[in-house]
Motif scaffolding. Structure first.
Motif, PDB file in Angstrom:
ATOM      1  N   ARG A   1      35.248  -3.680 -19.540  1.00 20.17           N
ATOM      2  CA  ARG A   1      35.344  -2.220 -19.513  1.00 20.17           C
ATOM      3  C   ARG A   1      36.678  -1.751 -18.960  1.00 20.17           C
ATOM      4  O   ARG A   1      37.276  -0.793 -19.466  1.00 20.17           O
ATOM      5  N   PHE A   2      37.158  -2.435 -17.926  1.00 19.36           N
ATOM      6  CA  PHE A   2      38.420  -2.013 -17.336  1.00 19.36           C
ATOM      7  C   PHE A   2      39.553  -2.126 -18.351  1.00 19.36           C
ATOM      8  O   PHE A   2      40.395  -1.225 -18.467  1.00 19.36           O
TER       9      PHE A   2
ATOM     10  N   VAL B   1      39.320  -2.146 -21.680  1.00 16.35           N
ATOM     11  CA  VAL B   1      39.121  -1.200 -22.783  1.00 16.35           C
ATOM     12  C   VAL B   1      39.485   0.221 -22.367  1.00 16.35           C
ATOM     13  O   VAL B   1      40.068   0.986 -23.140  1.00 16.35           O
ATOM     14  N   ARG B   2      39.180   0.589 -21.123  1.00 16.34           N
ATOM     15  CA  ARG B   2      39.403   1.962 -20.665  1.00 16.34           C
ATOM     16  C   ARG B   2      40.800   2.192 -20.104  1.00 16.34           C
ATOM     17  O   ARG B   2      41.239   3.342 -20.014  1.00 16.34           O
ATOM     18  N   GLN B   3      41.494   1.125 -19.728  1.00 19.57           N
ATOM     19  CA  GLN B   3      42.844   1.261 -19.184  1.00 19.57           C
ATOM     20  C   GLN B   3      43.819   1.291 -20.358  1.00 19.57           C
ATOM     21  O   GLN B   3      43.981   0.298 -21.061  1.00 19.57           O
ATOM     22  N   PRO B   4      44.488   2.402 -20.636  1.00 20.22           N
ATOM     23  CA  PRO B   4      45.260   2.530 -21.885  1.00 20.22           C
ATOM     24  C   PRO B   4      46.397   1.527 -22.024  1.00 20.22           C
ATOM     25  O   PRO B   4      46.700   1.082 -23.140  1.00 20.22           O
TER      26      PRO B   4
ATOM     27  N   ARG C   1      44.752  -1.889 -22.743  1.00 19.38           N
ATOM     28  CA  ARG C   1      44.146  -1.857 -24.075  1.00 19.38           C
ATOM     29  C   ARG C   1      45.199  -2.054 -25.158  1.00 19.38           C
ATOM     30  O   ARG C   1      44.999  -2.817 -26.114  1.00 19.38           O
TER      31      ARG C   1
END
Length: 400
Positions: free
Chosen positions: A205-206, A208-211, A214
């Motif tokens: 999740r980190f 995927v959510r950290q632009p 990602r």
């Protein structure tokens, strides 16, 4: 002093690994007379372990001290690699044996790599990470230079299977230096409600959510997919279409990898002048064309195309490696770093088997040279992840 010991451990281990990187497909081609697809499977089995164990490794590394993991995986690789020359000496070496060894070594390597990347921030303050990562990257560059030429020479002198002995001993060397590190990590706090699945999901999740992460993960996955397809057929291409010996392959690889050594020397200056994020994006854009030009390789003076391709690609890979690793270590909270490292490694290693099989399949269907071209063009698209991300508007990475 402790970082110097880590650096020494890494230096010789990298040299041995680079020799095996060249020797493994040469064993398949020269000793076992494998087809292009069978040679591609050597790379596929080497990277398959990351697909199976990569995310689990990250969760475990966040629970334990890194140093014992480094020692166990070094000693494991030492023992497994020795089985290749032993089998060759008694005449029982087979493709199946080679595949199993590469799978086990690749599996141990993913545990080692995640622990190694997570250990550095536990050993050094944040303001020393760029310098430390650049020095470790220099090890990789020097090993790539020396390993290709020395490995090619040793393949001709000793035969390819016996070169695995050198790599095995290099892991023993690495374990000895890591054992001498005096710094003692604090054991990560044990949480009463810990759950392996939830911990793995938190790392995913980190990312995927950290632009920034990602974008880097997308770039890595796309690039490595096509790079793996390219490298899976390169040795076969040079041996069977260009007509080169193992020694000459090692020599031209060494000349081309001068770009990696140069990159290691200037990375610190480039990031200081232009910014870490800008250097990362520029390196990503330059990588693809570096792979495309290798398609023009021909015997004689046409080998200069392969040398130029290796030089540009290796320069860009080192720049990306140092800046991307620093980004992880800067933007990620310490308690998540092992899982984030594992997730990022997973995006790289998990696509390698698919890329290697893709390269072997394309070579069987299209031929070797068209496969080199298609794979090179594919690497160019990886840069789009970086170009259309917040990295393009940044100078340096923001701290967590």
């Amino acid at each position: 002093m402790d970082f110097r010991r880590m650096w020494l451990a890494d230096a010789i281990s990298q040299l041995g690994t680079r020799m095996t990187f060249l020797a493994a497909p040469l064993v398949a081609v020269l000793s076992l007379h494998a087809s292009a697809f069978e040679v591609a499977l050597v790379r596929a089995f080497e990277s398959l372990g990351a697909l199976l164990f990569g995310l689990v490794a990250g969760a475990w590394i966040d629970r334990v001290r890194c140093r014992p993991v480094l020692l166990v995986t070094d000693l494991g690789r030492f023992l497994v690699l020795l089985s290749i020359p032993a089998a060759a000496l008694v005449g029982v070496l087979s493709l199946g044996h080679l595949y199993v060894v590469m799978f086990v070594v690749g599996s141990l390597s993913i545990w080692f790599n995640v622990a190694h990347q997570s250990y550095l921030p536990r050993l050094l303050p944040a303001d020393q990470l760029v310098s430390a990562n650049a020095k470790l990257s220099a090890n990789t560059s020097v090993a790539a230079l020396a390993g290709a030429s020395v490995g090619g020479f040793l393949v001709q002198l000793l035969t390819a299977p016996l070169v695995f002995t050198v790599d095995a001993v290099s892991f023993l060397w690495s374990a000895a230096w890591i054992r001498s590190v005096r710094h003692r990590e604090e054991r990560p706090p044990r949480r009463p409600d810990r759950h392996l699945g939830r911990e793995i999901a938190a790392g995913l999740r980190f990312v995927v959510r950290q632009p920034l992460l990602r974008a880097i993960a997308g770039n890595t996955a796309t690039f490595v997919l096509w790079q793996s397809a390219h490298s899976a057929v390169t040795v076969v291409f040079l041996v069977r279409e260009i007509g080169l010996s193992a020694g000459v392959i090692g020599l031209i690889s060494t000349v081309g990898l001068v770009g990696a050594l140069l990159s290691s020397a200037v990375t610190g200056r480039l990031t200081a002048r232009f910014g870490q994020a800008r250097v990362l994006v520029a390196a990503g854009v330059a990588l693809g064309p570096g792979y495309v030009v290798s398609v023009f390789t021909t015997p004689g003076w046409g080998l200069a195309w392969f040398v130029a391709s290796s030089a540009v690609a290796s320069f860009g890979i080192v720049l990306m490696g140092v800046t991307e690793m620093t980004c992880r270590q800067v933007v990620c909270p310490p308690e998540l770093l092992g899982r984030v490292n594992a997730t990022m490694e997973f995006t790289m290693w998990a696509v390698m088997p698919a890329g290697a099989v893709l390269g072997g399949g394309l070579a069987t269907w299209l031929g070797l040279r068209p496969t080199i071209l298609v794979a090179g063009v594919g690497t160019c698209f990886a840069a789009l992840w970086l170009v259309f991300s917040p990295l393009r508007r940044m100078r340096d990475f923001p701290a967590a």
